[in-house]
Design a protein around this motif. Sequence first.
Motif, PDB file in Angstrom:
ATOM      1  N   GLU A 251      22.249  57.866  37.441  1.00 15.11           N
ATOM      2  CA  GLU A 251      22.833  57.003  36.452  1.00 15.11           C
ATOM      3  C   GLU A 251      24.023  58.139  35.953  1.00 15.11           C
TER       4      GLU A 251
ATOM      5  N   TRP B 107      23.273  61.983  37.073  1.00  9.79           N
ATOM      6  CA  TRP B 107      22.025  62.466  36.613  1.00  9.79           C
ATOM      7  C   TRP B 107      20.966  61.841  37.761  1.00  9.79           C
TER       8      TRP B 107
ATOM      9  N   LEU C 167      17.107  62.100  38.647  1.00  9.22           N
ATOM     10  CA  LEU C 167      16.111  62.486  37.994  1.00  9.22           C
ATOM     11  C   LEU C 167      14.663  62.159  38.848  1.00  9.22           C
TER      12      LEU C 167
ATOM     13  N   HIS D 128      15.031  61.377  31.220  1.00 13.80           N
ATOM     14  CA  HIS D 128      15.680  60.443  30.908  1.00 13.80           C
ATOM     15  C   HIS D 128      16.063  60.062  29.292  1.00 13.80           C
TER      16      HIS D 128
ATOM     17  N   SER E 177      18.862  62.073  26.787  1.00 13.97           N
ATOM     18  CA  SER E 177      19.604  60.944  26.283  1.00 13.97           C
ATOM     19  C   SER E 177      19.657  61.450  24.496  1.00 13.97           C
TER      20      SER E 177
END
Length: 309
Positions: A253, A281, A283, A293, A297
């Motif tokens: 993302e 990203w 992850l 995540h 964020s």
Amino acid sequence: MTAGLRYDGRVAVVTGAGRGLGRAYARLLASRGAKVVVNDPGVSMDGNGADAGPASDVVREITADGGEAVACTESVATAEGGRGIVSSALDHYGRLDILVHNAGIVRSAPLTEMTYEDFDAVLDVHLRGAFHVVRPAFPVLRDAGYGRVVLTSSIGGLYGNQGVANYAAAKAGIVGLSNVVALEGAACGVRCNVIVPAALTRMAAGIDTSAYPPMEPELAAPVVGWLAHESCTITGEMLVSIAGRVARMFLAETPGVYRPSWSVEQVAEDLGAIRDTGAPWILPVVPSAHVDHIRRSFAIATEEEQHVG
């Protein structure tokens, strides 16, 4: 695959092992010492009919080469069938170490013509089928403190394709299931990954493959072989195998854009930055992509609020 990697003492279940990719997986594992449950009910490509021949033929091939295998014609499409497949390994060999879910059918149609029956039938084999074998196998692997699970997705699921809404939905769902198996298995020695293979099998019937490079099932089998081996170092990942190319496929993302509030117009205004893939990203599922995540964020939101304050 390094010649020294073997599966002596290991027991493997391979679904859809009567033909194509599954046959190649089963034969490779058996050739390197695994005892293999060759599972295949012998259905047609659309899932109809039954024929014990394909599974039995592969068992004969394995035993002729000095390996050990047993045929199982239970269907992954039902929970009972899934339990029967796992029980076959336990009943014949007393253990289970490796589970490769490869079984699949195809019922193609445009969205406007696809029936609910065809949608369900494909999910029953690919996605529910994966759960039907994973569910009874996982406690066995967990209690033994060891396991290798390989589930099968497809570029048709991860990228989509026309006329295969059922197949695409099932193959995308496999990724989520695999991630959960990897997470829940991390503490007990169970690793789970996804193979995204492409090979010339009966699924290619009707397609002009005359210009294709070599894509025999045996070309993809070593990737599954490594994912099924005790030396496999990854979990919660996806490996692609197509025409001799092996690669990692992954979800990513963008960092995105933070605003304390949004309007429809602001989404349109910031779309370029929202979609900017320059610093993605990536992850890792295991140990904590889900938490990472959320944490990352929230950190952006907190930092921006503090900056504004």
